[in-house]
Every structure is written in structure tokens, then in C-alpha cells.
Design a protein around this motif. Sequence first.
Motif, PDB file in Angstrom:
ATOM      1  N   GLY A 300       2.813  -5.909 -10.713  1.00 18.61           N
ATOM      2  CA  GLY A 300       1.916  -4.870 -10.239  1.00 18.61           C
ATOM      3  C   GLY A 300       2.480  -4.187  -9.013  1.00 18.61           C
ATOM      4  O   GLY A 300       3.453  -4.640  -8.405  1.00 18.61           O
ATOM      5  N   SER A 301       1.882  -3.075  -8.636  1.00 23.76           N
ATOM      6  CA  SER A 301       2.381  -2.276  -7.518  1.00 23.76           C
ATOM      7  C   SER A 301       1.283  -2.018  -6.506  1.00 23.76           C
ATOM      8  O   SER A 301       0.106  -1.908  -6.863  1.00 23.76           O
ATOM      9  CB  SER A 301       2.920  -0.928  -8.023  1.00 23.76           C
ATOM     10  N   ARG A 302       1.676  -1.928  -5.254  1.00 23.31           N
ATOM     11  CA  ARG A 302       0.771  -1.527  -4.183  1.00 23.31           C
ATOM     12  C   ARG A 302       0.957  -0.035  -3.987  1.00 23.31           C
ATOM     13  O   ARG A 302       2.023   0.422  -3.605  1.00 23.31           O
ATOM     14  CB  ARG A 302       1.078  -2.307  -2.906  1.00 23.31           C
ATOM     15  N   LEU A 303      -0.101   0.714  -4.299  1.00 27.66           N
ATOM     16  CA  LEU A 303       0.024   2.157  -4.405  1.00 27.66           C
ATOM     17  C   LEU A 303      -0.143   2.860  -3.062  1.00 27.66           C
ATOM     18  O   LEU A 303      -1.046   2.536  -2.296  1.00 27.66           O
ATOM     19  CB  LEU A 303      -1.004   2.711  -5.383  1.00 27.66           C
ATOM     20  N   VAL A 304       0.709   3.835  -2.832  1.00 28.23           N
ATOM     21  CA  VAL A 304       0.576   4.749  -1.708  1.00 28.23           C
ATOM     22  C   VAL A 304       0.594   6.161  -2.287  1.00 28.23           C
ATOM     23  O   VAL A 304       1.587   6.584  -2.869  1.00 28.23           O
ATOM     24  CB  VAL A 304       1.711   4.578  -0.686  1.00 28.23           C
ATOM     25  N   THR A 305      -0.523   6.870  -2.164  1.00 27.47           N
ATOM     26  CA  THR A 305      -0.622   8.237  -2.676  1.00 27.47           C
ATOM     27  C   THR A 305      -0.206   9.206  -1.584  1.00 27.47           C
ATOM     28  O   THR A 305      -0.737   9.173  -0.476  1.00 27.47           O
ATOM     29  CB  THR A 305      -2.065   8.553  -3.117  1.00 27.47           C
ATOM     30  N   ARG A 306       0.746  10.067  -1.905  1.00 24.46           N
ATOM     31  CA  ARG A 306       1.198  11.078  -0.955  1.00 24.46           C
ATOM     32  C   ARG A 306       0.911  12.449  -1.533  1.00 24.46           C
ATOM     33  O   ARG A 306       1.175  12.707  -2.711  1.00 24.46           O
ATOM     34  CB  ARG A 306       2.698  10.945  -0.684  1.00 24.46           C
ATOM     35  N   LEU A 307       0.355  13.326  -0.715  1.00 20.90           N
ATOM     36  CA  LEU A 307       0.098  14.695  -1.127  1.00 20.90           C
ATOM     37  C   LEU A 307       1.319  15.542  -0.807  1.00 20.90           C
ATOM     38  O   LEU A 307       1.782  15.554   0.344  1.00 20.90           O
ATOM     39  CB  LEU A 307      -1.133  15.252  -0.407  1.00 20.90           C
ATOM     40  N   LYS A 308       1.837  16.238  -1.827  1.00 16.40           N
ATOM     41  CA  LYS A 308       3.047  17.028  -1.667  1.00 16.40           C
ATOM     42  C   LYS A 308       2.700  18.509  -1.623  1.00 16.40           C
ATOM     43  O   LYS A 308       3.082  19.282  -2.486  1.00 16.40           O
ATOM     44  CB  LYS A 308       4.020  16.754  -2.822  1.00 16.40           C
ATOM     45  N   ALA A 309       1.916  18.922  -0.676  1.00 14.37           N
ATOM     46  CA  ALA A 309       1.526  20.325  -0.541  1.00 14.37           C
ATOM     47  C   ALA A 309       1.985  20.835   0.812  1.00 14.37           C
ATOM     48  O   ALA A 309       1.787  20.178   1.834  1.00 14.37           O
ATOM     49  CB  ALA A 309       0.010  20.476  -0.679  1.00 14.37           C
ATOM     50  N   ARG A 310       2.591  22.014   0.807  1.00 13.33           N
ATOM     51  CA  ARG A 310       3.147  22.557   2.049  1.00 13.33           C
ATOM     52  C   ARG A 310       2.053  22.706   3.102  1.00 13.33           C
ATOM     53  O   ARG A 310       0.959  23.191   2.835  1.00 13.33           O
ATOM     54  CB  ARG A 310       3.781  23.923   1.757  1.00 13.33           C
ATOM     55  N   SER A 311       2.352  22.267   4.316  1.00 10.54           N
ATOM     56  CA  SER A 311       1.452  22.366   5.480  1.00 10.54           C
ATOM     57  C   SER A 311       0.265  21.417   5.420  1.00 10.54           C
ATOM     58  O   SER A 311      -0.631  21.507   6.258  1.00 10.54           O
ATOM     59  CB  SER A 311       0.951  23.810   5.665  1.00 10.54           C
ATOM     60  N   VAL A 312       0.235  20.527   4.433  1.00  8.42           N
ATOM     61  CA  VAL A 312      -0.840  19.533   4.366  1.00  8.42           C
ATOM     62  C   VAL A 312      -0.196  18.161   4.179  1.00  8.42           C
ATOM     63  O   VAL A 312       0.402  17.890   3.144  1.00  8.42           O
ATOM     64  CB  VAL A 312      -1.815  19.803   3.203  1.00  8.42           C
ATOM     65  N   GLU A 313      -0.297  17.308   5.191  1.00  8.01           N
ATOM     66  CA  GLU A 313       0.278  15.969   5.111  1.00  8.01           C
ATOM     67  C   GLU A 313      -0.832  14.967   4.847  1.00  8.01           C
ATOM     68  O   GLU A 313      -1.848  14.947   5.546  1.00  8.01           O
ATOM     69  CB  GLU A 313       0.989  15.611   6.410  1.00  8.01           C
ATOM     70  N   LEU A 314      -0.647  14.136   3.829  1.00 10.91           N
ATOM     71  CA  LEU A 314      -1.671  13.160   3.476  1.00 10.91           C
ATOM     72  C   LEU A 314      -1.033  11.929   2.866  1.00 10.91           C
ATOM     73  O   LEU A 314      -0.143  12.029   2.010  1.00 10.91           O
ATOM     74  CB  LEU A 314      -2.670  13.767   2.476  1.00 10.91           C
ATOM     75  N   ALA A 315      -1.492  10.756   3.298  1.00 13.07           N
ATOM     76  CA  ALA A 315      -1.124   9.495   2.670  1.00 13.07           C
ATOM     77  C   ALA A 315      -2.382   8.638   2.586  1.00 13.07           C
ATOM     78  O   ALA A 315      -3.170   8.582   3.538  1.00 13.07           O
ATOM     79  CB  ALA A 315      -0.036   8.769   3.473  1.00 13.07           C
ATOM     80  N   ALA A 316      -2.594   8.009   1.445  1.00 12.78           N
ATOM     81  CA  ALA A 316      -3.733   7.112   1.255  1.00 12.78           C
ATOM     82  C   ALA A 316      -3.248   5.872   0.536  1.00 12.78           C
ATOM     83  O   ALA A 316      -2.452   5.962  -0.404  1.00 12.78           O
ATOM     84  CB  ALA A 316      -4.838   7.803   0.457  1.00 12.78           C
ATOM     85  N   MET A 317      -3.719   4.728   0.970  1.00 14.09           N
ATOM     86  CA  MET A 317      -3.251   3.474   0.383  1.00 14.09           C
ATOM     87  C   MET A 317      -4.349   2.420   0.404  1.00 14.09           C
ATOM     88  O   MET A 317      -5.196   2.391   1.294  1.00 14.09           O
ATOM     89  CB  MET A 317      -2.020   2.955   1.138  1.00 14.09           C
ATOM     90  N   GLY A 318      -4.351   1.581  -0.613  1.00 10.45           N
ATOM     91  CA  GLY A 318      -5.227   0.420  -0.647  1.00 10.45           C
ATOM     92  C   GLY A 318      -6.703   0.744  -0.687  1.00 10.45           C
ATOM     93  O   GLY A 318      -7.145   1.698  -1.332  1.00 10.45           O
ATOM     94  N   GLU A 319      -7.484  -0.056   0.007  1.00 16.22           N
ATOM     95  CA  GLU A 319      -8.937   0.040  -0.006  1.00 16.22           C
ATOM     96  C   GLU A 319      -9.396   1.138   0.953  1.00 16.22           C
ATOM     97  O   GLU A 319      -9.472   0.930   2.149  1.00 16.22           O
ATOM     98  CB  GLU A 319      -9.560  -1.304   0.402  1.00 16.22           C
ATOM     99  N   THR A 320      -9.707   2.283   0.396  1.00 12.74           N
ATOM    100  CA  THR A 320     -10.166   3.396   1.231  1.00 12.74           C
ATOM    101  C   THR A 320     -11.670   3.613   1.116  1.00 12.74           C
ATOM    102  O   THR A 320     -12.263   4.285   1.951  1.00 12.74           O
ATOM    103  CB  THR A 320      -9.445   4.693   0.846  1.00 12.74           C
ATOM    104  N   HIS A 321     -12.288   3.052   0.076  1.00 10.18           N
ATOM    105  CA  HIS A 321     -13.725   3.173  -0.113  1.00 10.18           C
ATOM    106  C   HIS A 321     -14.384   1.831   0.182  1.00 10.18           C
ATOM    107  O   HIS A 321     -13.965   0.802  -0.362  1.00 10.18           O
ATOM    108  CB  HIS A 321     -14.061   3.588  -1.545  1.00 10.18           C
ATOM    109  N   LEU A 322     -15.384   1.832   1.009  1.00  9.15           N
ATOM    110  CA  LEU A 322     -16.081   0.602   1.358  1.00  9.15           C
ATOM    111  C   LEU A 322     -17.379   0.492   0.567  1.00  9.15           C
ATOM    112  O   LEU A 322     -18.148   1.456   0.484  1.00  9.15           O
ATOM    113  CB  LEU A 322     -16.384   0.565   2.858  1.00  9.15           C
ATOM    114  N   THR A 323     -17.595  -0.666  -0.024  1.00 13.54           N
ATOM    115  CA  THR A 323     -18.851  -0.953  -0.704  1.00 13.54           C
ATOM    116  C   THR A 323     -19.726  -1.794   0.214  1.00 13.54           C
ATOM    117  O   THR A 323     -19.274  -2.283   1.269  1.00 13.54           O
ATOM    118  CB  THR A 323     -18.583  -1.712  -2.004  1.00 13.54           C
ATOM    119  N   GLU A 324     -20.974  -1.974  -0.172  1.00 13.49           N
ATOM    120  CA  GLU A 324     -21.855  -2.822   0.639  1.00 13.49           C
ATOM    121  C   GLU A 324     -21.287  -4.233   0.740  1.00 13.49           C
ATOM    122  O   GLU A 324     -21.403  -4.903   1.765  1.00 13.49           O
ATOM    123  CB  GLU A 324     -23.257  -2.846   0.021  1.00 13.49           C
TER     124      GLU A 324
END
Length: 465
Positions: A300-324
Amino acid sequence: MRIVIVGNGMAGSRLAAEIRARDKDARVTVFGAETRAPYNRVLLSNVLAGTAGPEQVCLPTPAEGVDTRLGVTVTEIDRAARTVRTADGGGEPYDVLVLATGSEPVVPPIPGATRAIAFRTMDDCDRILGAAATATTAVVIGGGLLGVEAARGLSGRGMPVTLLHVAGHLMDRQLDAEAGLVLGEALAGLGVTVRTGARAAAVHPHGVELSTGEVLASELVVLACGVRPVTGLARDAGLPVGRGIIVDDRLRTADPAIYAIGECAQHDGTVYGLVAPAWEQAAVVADLVTGAGPAARYRGSRLVTRLKARSVELAAMGETHLTEESAGTVEVVRFTHRARGIYRKLVIRDDRLVGAILLGETPAVGTLTHLYDRGGPLPVDPAGLLFPGQDAAPRADSPVRMPDAARVCECNNVTKGRIRACWEAGARDTEAVVAATRATTGCGSCRDAVEGIIGWLCRQEEVRA
């Protein structure tokens, strides 16, 4: 051994190269339904934006000795005869078959959807650019990763763009609501009108009708409503299929002679839609089928999502949404500066980073990705990680402080130490390092870091001289 690969995209072409790198005598045949040589699909938004030409997103030429059949579609797998059949009436026997059929765009079941252009392939990109040459406005349906990239690409050409997303905030699979809001505001500052909670009901010749009855005038409509794995070939052959083609830790299907990798494969219940897992899987299969690494397994892989849009830098990884349930087990460190388009969030459990969102200026993304990927201990005050000018958080893009084990290129698993070793072996510029390591050839977001490390190494040598 006769190895046949179905699919000549980023997974299939990489697998062919990995196999030949391990066994120069391997007999590899690759079938690609597209007539084009393989290209980096991740960077198509740069082509839309005009910051890269088609020739700049081409992948390395096929490895020597690989028989590549472009524009040839495989239509059937005869498992008993161990042969694949093609649409032109031909066939090819195999000892090992690898399915790398990728994904296809989801087209929403609404009237007129066929008038829109899906954003998935280079041919799609050509069609969009052709329409954009005469269109005055554009509507992009779908505010996930691909839709955001498409909208930013078109707006980069000076075209007014409206981005429609049915959920309450953009990129809702990767981002929380506040990050989605900040992203939307950043895009608005770049000429994209964001409409969340908006459902397209129909596509007309000159616009998009919403479920509310409102019609948005537009000569160009782009679909970015997600993708689904291409599994028909495997299903027709009697192989188990869930969301994707089901594989084990060897990436084998129920038939031990048939493997599956990339976006079409489902491993341990997960279908990965990013390039880094596909390339990790390609390395495992190459080890196994050539005998170079018989103990190789994919875990399995540990995912890091990168946004490749000019002038917009974004990285998201792992648990970004919190549940109760999870909220009581984690610590959240957050910083927002909406006026500057900055949002930073760390999710920590047991003194380990288990999730993060970094939007806007993200100088610590390398350090945080390394901590997330390796599960390393955090500083006593983790808030310092959000502000990398402080001593608590060494800058990931400052080579003098970056450990050799730090991954610079996530897509190709290239560390600073490997770049240093290539440089010391004689690769003294970016092109030479890229050729030796493949760094920057995935999402491309690490190029500045790679160039920075090479520049730092050159300056160190000058000082010593």
C-alpha cells in the motif's frame, strides 16, 4: 518469458522500463490504445494553461527492446491459451500479462453531456484548446483535483471560467471545509468564479443549465466529474473485480499469470488514483516477473495529493477530515490567513503526524511530507512546523538543513541523498540528475527543490575550491 502489458500510460510505460532495467533480454510487448507515445497525464493542466507544450510532457522514450504497439486496442484475454486478442484481429501470446488499463472519465447522466469535453487525455486537451480559441467563456463541471486544475489552466489563458461543484466546498475528498473555502477564494483572485452546491442539470449548445433552472452562458464546457477504473477486459475474462481489478500483495489477480497495476488495480480495498503508487507497483511487478526481487511485495501507499495549478500551491496528506470518533484521539494545529490564501493544518496522533493540509506558501511541505511518510517524532512544539523560519522546523527547501533521507520527489521516491550521490558521480545539472533519478517527471512540483539542491552543491564545491 513473454511479457505483455496492456496499457501504455504512466503505469504501463514505466513498468516496461523497469523490467528492461532489470533484465536486458526480457521480451516485452506493450499495447497502447492511444496513438500517441506515452506522456505525463498529470501535467496536462500545464498544457491547458500554456505553460508547457505537448512535447514538454512526454515521458522518456520506450526502453530499448520493448515492442510498443500504438493505437492497438486489446479486446479479449484468452486465459486458457494465454493470448490477448486485439481489435485489428491480431493476437499476442503471453507467459505474464500485466493490465495497466488506467481509468476513464465519468460522464454524468444529464441531457447534452456529450456536448461537453471530458478532461483526461492529450486528445481531450487538444479539443479543449481548439474550442477555447473561439470561446469567450468556459464552465468546468466538477470541483475535485482535476476540475480545479482545468479551471486554473483555462483562466491562465485569460478566459473567464466558472467552476461548478456539487459539494459544499472544493476538493472535498482531500480538504476540510475551511481549506476548501480558502482555495475557492484563491481561485477567485485568479479569475475563476466558484459555485459550490451547484448541480448541473443539462448541457445546452450555448451554456449549462443548473438544477435551479439558472442557465450559465458558455461556449466551452469541460467535464471533470471524476474517473472510474477500466476493468471490462478483466471482468470479461472472469477475473474478480470490485471498484478495480482485485490484486494481492504481489499485485497478482486470481490468475497467477495476470497482474494489474495503476488506476485499474484494487489492492486491499483501495484504488489509487495518483501516479506515485502506480510507479511503486510497477517496481514490485518488475522485481517479481524478472526474478530480480522474488520477495518483493506491495503493502500500500501513503498518499500525498499535490495540486499542479499555476499560482496555487497545495499539498494534502493522510487524515484531513475529522470524525466524531477521531476528534478525541488527535491534536489539531491550524493556521489561516485568508487574505493571503494561506491555510495550514496538522493532524497529530501519539506525537506523530497523521495528516496535513498545506495551502498557499508551503515552504515546509518537504519536511512535513517526510514526517508523515516516515512517522518520525515531532518537535516539542509542533506549531513551529507551520512557520519554517523558526528553529523548531528546519526548512525542507533549505539543503543545508535537509537530511539526506528526506524525500524530495514523492512521485519517484528520490531523496536528497540520492540527488547528492548523482551529483558527486558527475550529474552536475538538473537534466543529468533527472535522467539518472527521474525526479521531477511525476507531478513536477519538486523541480524547484531539485534545482535548489543542485545549485547548493555547486556553490559548496566553489567554496571548497
